[in-house]
Write a protein that holds these residues in place. Sequence first.
Motif, PDB file in Angstrom:
ATOM      1  N   CYS A   1     -16.659 -15.018  -5.568  1.00 19.80           N
ATOM      2  CA  CYS A   1     -15.501 -15.583  -4.922  1.00 19.80           C
ATOM      3  C   CYS A   1     -15.049 -14.484  -3.913  1.00 19.80           C
ATOM      4  CB  CYS A   1     -14.498 -16.143  -4.860  1.00 19.80           C
ATOM      5  SG  CYS A   1     -13.752 -17.487  -3.610  1.00 19.80           S
ATOM      6  N   ALA A   2     -15.221 -14.271  -2.546  1.00 19.60           N
ATOM      7  CA  ALA A   2     -15.274 -13.391  -1.882  1.00 19.60           C
ATOM      8  C   ALA A   2     -13.529 -13.557  -1.471  1.00 19.60           C
ATOM      9  CB  ALA A   2     -15.665 -13.273  -0.384  1.00 19.60           C
ATOM     10  N   PRO A   3     -12.208 -12.749  -0.791  1.00 22.01           N
ATOM     11  CA  PRO A   3     -11.131 -13.074  -0.573  1.00 22.01           C
ATOM     12  C   PRO A   3     -10.771 -13.714   0.359  1.00 22.01           C
ATOM     13  CG  PRO A   3     -11.599 -11.072  -0.777  1.00 22.01           C
ATOM     14  CD  PRO A   3     -12.786 -11.532  -1.462  1.00 22.01           C
ATOM     15  N   ASP A   4      -9.664 -14.693   1.291  1.00 21.46           N
ATOM     16  CA  ASP A   4      -9.926 -15.217   2.262  1.00 21.46           C
ATOM     17  C   ASP A   4      -9.178 -14.062   3.602  1.00 21.46           C
ATOM     18  OD1 ASP A   4      -9.641 -17.081   4.343  1.00 21.46           O
ATOM     19  OD2 ASP A   4      -7.467 -17.170   3.868  1.00 21.46           O
ATOM     20  N   GLU A   5     -10.030 -14.098   4.227  1.00 19.02           N
ATOM     21  CA  GLU A   5      -9.621 -12.591   5.187  1.00 19.02           C
ATOM     22  C   GLU A   5      -9.006 -13.541   6.861  1.00 19.02           C
ATOM     23  OE1 GLU A   5     -12.961 -11.774   6.736  1.00 19.02           O
ATOM     24  OE2 GLU A   5     -13.852 -10.280   4.744  1.00 19.02           O
ATOM     25  N   ASP A   6      -8.032 -14.654   6.445  1.00 19.45           N
ATOM     26  CA  ASP A   6      -8.037 -15.125   7.612  1.00 19.45           C
ATOM     27  C   ASP A   6      -6.748 -14.461   7.470  1.00 19.45           C
ATOM     28  OD1 ASP A   6      -9.990 -16.499   7.965  1.00 19.45           O
ATOM     29  OD2 ASP A   6      -9.844 -18.281   7.549  1.00 19.45           O
ATOM     30  N   VAL A   7      -6.215 -14.532   5.932  1.00 21.25           N
ATOM     31  CA  VAL A   7      -4.253 -14.097   5.816  1.00 21.25           C
ATOM     32  C   VAL A   7      -4.414 -12.687   5.365  1.00 21.25           C
ATOM     33  CG1 VAL A   7      -2.615 -15.633   4.196  1.00 21.25           C
ATOM     34  CG2 VAL A   7      -4.826 -16.312   4.398  1.00 21.25           C
ATOM     35  N   ASP A   8      -2.910 -12.334   5.964  1.00 20.05           N
ATOM     36  CA  ASP A   8      -2.562 -10.749   5.115  1.00 20.05           C
ATOM     37  C   ASP A   8      -2.463 -10.743   3.850  1.00 20.05           C
ATOM     38  OD1 ASP A   8      -3.205 -10.147   8.548  1.00 20.05           O
ATOM     39  OD2 ASP A   8      -0.670 -11.105   8.914  1.00 20.05           O
ATOM     40  N   ASP A   9      -2.905  -9.693   3.604  1.00 16.55           N
ATOM     41  CA  ASP A   9      -3.177  -9.570   1.537  1.00 16.55           C
ATOM     42  C   ASP A   9      -1.036  -9.629   2.116  1.00 16.55           C
ATOM     43  OD1 ASP A   9      -2.903  -8.968  -0.495  1.00 16.55           O
ATOM     44  OD2 ASP A   9      -4.666  -8.877  -0.991  1.00 16.55           O
TER      45      ASP A   9
ATOM     46  N   ALA B   1     -22.383 -20.759   1.715  1.00 15.95           N
ATOM     47  CA  ALA B   1     -20.787 -20.282   3.048  1.00 15.95           C
ATOM     48  C   ALA B   1     -20.619 -18.973   3.111  1.00 15.95           C
ATOM     49  CB  ALA B   1     -19.838 -20.307   3.167  1.00 15.95           C
ATOM     50  N   LYS B   2     -21.865 -17.945   2.014  1.00 19.42           N
ATOM     51  CA  LYS B   2     -21.211 -16.355   1.877  1.00 19.42           C
ATOM     52  C   LYS B   2     -20.510 -16.372   1.405  1.00 19.42           C
ATOM     53  CE  LYS B   2     -24.556 -15.334   5.393  1.00 19.42           C
ATOM     54  NZ  LYS B   2     -26.012 -16.374   5.641  1.00 19.42           N
ATOM     55  N   CYS B   3     -19.508 -16.774   0.691  1.00 20.38           N
ATOM     56  CA  CYS B   3     -18.554 -16.746   0.060  1.00 20.38           C
ATOM     57  C   CYS B   3     -18.464 -16.763  -0.963  1.00 20.38           C
ATOM     58  CB  CYS B   3     -17.333 -17.645   0.918  1.00 20.38           C
ATOM     59  SG  CYS B   3     -17.039 -17.150   2.377  1.00 20.38           S
ATOM     60  N   VAL B   4     -19.265 -18.028  -1.633  1.00 13.93           N
ATOM     61  CA  VAL B   4     -18.968 -17.449  -3.022  1.00 13.93           C
ATOM     62  C   VAL B   4     -20.477 -18.334  -3.681  1.00 13.93           C
ATOM     63  CG1 VAL B   4     -19.222 -20.445  -2.241  1.00 13.93           C
ATOM     64  CG2 VAL B   4     -17.690 -19.746  -4.793  1.00 13.93           C
ATOM     65  N   GLN B   5     -20.279 -17.943  -5.522  1.00 11.98           N
ATOM     66  CA  GLN B   5     -21.788 -17.837  -5.646  1.00 11.98           C
ATOM     67  C   GLN B   5     -21.393 -18.190  -7.116  1.00 11.98           C
ATOM     68  OE1 GLN B   5     -24.271 -14.126  -7.149  1.00 11.98           O
ATOM     69  NE2 GLN B   5     -25.678 -14.615  -5.056  1.00 11.98           N
ATOM     70  N   ALA B   6     -22.505 -18.941  -7.277  1.00 10.90           N
ATOM     71  CA  ALA B   6     -22.760 -19.459  -8.726  1.00 10.90           C
ATOM     72  C   ALA B   6     -23.681 -18.937  -9.861  1.00 10.90           C
ATOM     73  CB  ALA B   6     -22.241 -20.564  -8.995  1.00 10.90           C
ATOM     74  N   ASN B   7     -23.377 -18.514 -10.521  1.00 12.92           N
ATOM     75  CA  ASN B   7     -24.845 -17.851 -11.459  1.00 12.92           C
ATOM     76  C   ASN B   7     -25.336 -18.191 -13.326  1.00 12.92           C
ATOM     77  OD1 ASN B   7     -26.292 -16.044  -9.438  1.00 12.92           O
ATOM     78  ND2 ASN B   7     -24.306 -14.999 -10.099  1.00 12.92           N
ATOM     79  N   ALA B   8     -25.695 -19.732 -13.413  1.00 13.73           N
ATOM     80  CA  ALA B   8     -26.246 -19.652 -15.157  1.00 13.73           C
ATOM     81  C   ALA B   8     -26.390 -19.454 -15.369  1.00 13.73           C
ATOM     82  CB  ALA B   8     -26.031 -21.247 -15.028  1.00 13.73           C
ATOM     83  N   PHE B   9     -26.840 -18.543 -16.570  1.00 15.49           N
ATOM     84  CA  PHE B   9     -27.628 -18.444 -17.111  1.00 15.49           C
ATOM     85  C   PHE B   9     -28.019 -18.882 -18.765  1.00 15.49           C
ATOM     86  CE2 PHE B   9     -24.448 -14.968 -15.197  1.00 15.49           C
ATOM     87  CZ  PHE B   9     -25.769 -13.755 -14.964  1.00 15.49           C
ATOM     88  N   ILE B  10     -29.138 -19.339 -18.636  1.00 15.82           N
ATOM     89  CA  ILE B  10     -30.573 -19.564 -19.839  1.00 15.82           C
ATOM     90  C   ILE B  10     -30.976 -18.902 -20.458  1.00 15.82           C
ATOM     91  CG2 ILE B  10     -30.774 -21.877 -20.600  1.00 15.82           C
ATOM     92  CD1 ILE B  10     -30.517 -22.982 -17.772  1.00 15.82           C
ATOM     93  N   GLN B  11     -30.384 -18.042 -21.491  1.00 20.14           N
ATOM     94  CA  GLN B  11     -30.841 -17.114 -22.209  1.00 20.14           C
ATOM     95  C   GLN B  11     -32.671 -17.612 -22.705  1.00 20.14           C
ATOM     96  OE1 GLN B  11     -28.160 -17.657 -21.748  1.00 20.14           O
ATOM     97  NE2 GLN B  11     -27.029 -16.365 -23.690  1.00 20.14           N
ATOM     98  N   GLU B  12     -33.476 -16.788 -23.005  1.00 14.89           N
ATOM     99  CA  GLU B  12     -35.082 -16.766 -23.702  1.00 14.89           C
ATOM    100  C   GLU B  12     -34.699 -17.254 -25.107  1.00 14.89           C
ATOM    101  OE1 GLU B  12     -37.772 -15.421 -26.675  1.00 14.89           O
ATOM    102  OE2 GLU B  12     -35.676 -14.079 -25.522  1.00 14.89           O
TER     103      GLU B  12
END
Length: 285
Positions: free
Chosen positions: A274-282, A59-70
């Motif tokens: 993770c992107a912050p939730d924009e629906d809520v007033d910070d 959803a363009k809001c969260v990304q996960a990266n797994a790093f498996i080194q050489e």
Amino acid sequence: MPGEMALSTQPDDHDSHYVLLAKIDNARNVSNILKAIHFKESATVFASSMGLKVTVEDAKCVQANAFIQEGLFHEYHIREDQVTFKINLTVLLECLTIFGTSPVPGMTTTLKMCYGGYGCPLILMLEEDGVLTDCSIKTLEPDEVLDFNFSSTNVLNKIIMKSECLKEAFSELDMTSDILQILLSPDQPYFRLSTYGNAGSTHSDFPKDSDMVESFLCTQTQTNRYKISLLKPSVKALTLSTRVSIRTDNRGFLSLQYMIKNDDGQVCFVEYYCAPDEDVDDPEH
């Protein structure tokens, strides 16, 4: 072990046309780290001389990266600067765990992974106790992955802590809440997690001088809210990890870096953005 002998030979002529060839003595070291980011079907694999980076997004809001080194592979050859392809992560994990998911004492599954280049399948050759299985998985055109533009120069607050402390806090939070609020501050309460669910609000505070906190660098008070549905997948990585680094930047974006030790005691990393939730007033703005 016959399996080890079979897989630790030099690459033969038959292998020379592969742009990527990787061998590892224990396939669990790959499958465990990939399970930590398995919350969507598709993953994008980036291979370079440094090793593999496997990316999953939602959803363009969260990304996960797994790093498996050489260095985790006992043989690793790449014939291009970078190799990129998309793959069905569910299928990949099913193939990697074809001999079962629970470790049998004294028994490991060896893995040889080959990729011939654009449009070619990813080929896995697995061997356990003399039994050989070959899997061929279709690869797809990689999508453009998100650039969260998370730069260390823009990081305002950073905490490194032992994972068990955060595991406990997550288990006590009210997951009927849609939102997890994270407060980071140079002053009390320093680091607070809050949820607002059916049972009212719950808070977990972590003092900066706690034995569980290894490093505490907070430059200004920040309160940001994140959708719990986006953070839930990262709990898989948290469960496997021994340490976690929590960072927020000047936009309120969250980075969670998990240090995971594999069966052989080597260290891998899984990172969530993770992107912050924009629906809520910070409340801070």
